[in-house]
Design a protein around this motif. Sequence first.
Motif, PDB file in Angstrom:
ATOM      1  N   GLY A  78      -1.940  -5.763   4.175  1.00  0.00           N
ATOM      2  CA  GLY A  78      -2.545  -4.498   3.769  1.00  0.00           C
ATOM      3  C   GLY A  78      -2.520  -3.433   4.858  1.00  0.00           C
ATOM      4  O   GLY A  78      -2.942  -2.312   4.631  1.00  0.00           O
ATOM      5  N   TYR A  79      -2.039  -3.785   6.049  1.00  0.00           N
ATOM      6  CA  TYR A  79      -1.939  -2.823   7.142  1.00  0.00           C
ATOM      7  C   TYR A  79      -0.489  -2.714   7.578  1.00  0.00           C
ATOM      8  O   TYR A  79       0.275  -3.678   7.435  1.00  0.00           O
ATOM      9  N   THR A  80      -0.122  -1.527   8.090  1.00  0.00           N
ATOM     10  CA  THR A  80       1.261  -1.343   8.540  1.00  0.00           C
ATOM     11  C   THR A  80       1.486  -2.147   9.812  1.00  0.00           C
ATOM     12  O   THR A  80       0.801  -1.920  10.807  1.00  0.00           O
ATOM     13  N   PRO A  81       2.401  -3.126   9.779  1.00  0.00           N
ATOM     14  CA  PRO A  81       2.599  -3.951  10.986  1.00  0.00           C
ATOM     15  C   PRO A  81       3.177  -3.147  12.143  1.00  0.00           C
ATOM     16  O   PRO A  81       4.106  -2.363  11.966  1.00  0.00           O
ATOM     17  N   MET A  82       2.607  -3.342  13.327  1.00  0.00           N
ATOM     18  CA  MET A  82       3.064  -2.661  14.543  1.00  0.00           C
ATOM     19  C   MET A  82       3.350  -3.693  15.622  1.00  0.00           C
ATOM     20  O   MET A  82       2.700  -4.732  15.646  1.00  0.00           O
ATOM     21  N   PRO A  83       4.247  -3.417  16.558  1.00  0.00           N
ATOM     22  CA  PRO A  83       5.112  -2.241  16.662  1.00  0.00           C
ATOM     23  C   PRO A  83       6.100  -2.189  15.491  1.00  0.00           C
ATOM     24  O   PRO A  83       6.685  -3.213  15.135  1.00  0.00           O
ATOM     25  N   LYS A  84       6.263  -1.015  14.935  1.00  0.00           N
ATOM     26  CA  LYS A  84       7.085  -0.827  13.738  1.00  0.00           C
ATOM     27  C   LYS A  84       8.524  -1.281  13.972  1.00  0.00           C
ATOM     28  O   LYS A  84       9.155  -0.882  14.942  1.00  0.00           O
ATOM     29  N   ASP A  85       9.039  -2.105  13.065  1.00  0.00           N
ATOM     30  CA  ASP A  85      10.424  -2.584  13.105  1.00  0.00           C
ATOM     31  C   ASP A  85      10.783  -3.273  14.412  1.00  0.00           C
ATOM     32  O   ASP A  85      11.954  -3.301  14.807  1.00  0.00           O
ATOM     33  N   GLN A  86       9.787  -3.789  15.105  1.00  0.00           N
ATOM     34  CA  GLN A  86      10.050  -4.503  16.355  1.00  0.00           C
ATOM     35  C   GLN A  86       9.301  -5.827  16.320  1.00  0.00           C
ATOM     36  O   GLN A  86       8.393  -5.996  15.501  1.00  0.00           O
ATOM     37  N   PRO A  87       9.654  -6.765  17.214  1.00  0.00           N
ATOM     38  CA  PRO A  87       8.980  -8.068  17.193  1.00  0.00           C
ATOM     39  C   PRO A  87       7.477  -7.921  17.381  1.00  0.00           C
ATOM     40  O   PRO A  87       7.021  -7.017  18.090  1.00  0.00           O
ATOM     41  N   LYS A  88       6.741  -8.797  16.746  1.00  0.00           N
ATOM     42  CA  LYS A  88       5.291  -8.834  16.896  1.00  0.00           C
ATOM     43  C   LYS A  88       4.939  -9.048  18.369  1.00  0.00           C
ATOM     44  O   LYS A  88       5.681  -9.721  19.096  1.00  0.00           O
TER      45      LYS A  88
END
Length: 130
Positions: A100-110
């Motif tokens: 439900g939240y935008t995963p960050m860093p965006k389009d990068q590894p957790k």
Amino acid sequence: MKKLFGLVVVLFLLAGFSTGCYYDNEETLYPSGVCDTVDVRYSNQVNYIISNKCYDCHSNATAPLSGSDVSFEGYANISGYLSAGSGDVNFTHSIDHSVGYTPMPKDQPKLSSCEIGTLIKWVNNGYPDN
Ligand code: HEC
């Protein structure tokens, strides 16, 4: 001979202490994989993680272009974001990839679990300017 040995030991200890205070990469920040989420400081681990992992899009210069105008550069900006509305919840849930939240860093590894734990601890401590 004993005196010389003592001197060598003292020199080793001094060298250890002086390099122990100098953090410039992840290895010296978390020596031998030990993750310190007890003594968490903005000026130490937090600022280091944010500037390395978030400034690509959330610095003053990059935020208008690639970070949705959200800058985390410097204590005033990041604490301002965290204290406004549900900023703190958005922040911690985006980095731990909560549903439900935008995963960050965006389009990068957790981030590593140590980095996530460190940031969450600091936010839960009330994000002090320490
Ligand atoms: C590659 C670019 C990029 C990187 C790196 C990045 N972000 Fe983001 N971030 C964005 C964009 C773009 C948005 C706007 C939402 C979207 O488009 O997904 C955003 C939105 C956010 C939001 C929600 C802002 C809001 O209230 O609308 C948070 C919190 C956030 N990022 C935290 C972080 C953190 C913490 C890091 C570093 C660990 C990070 N971001 C790294 C691009 C990035």
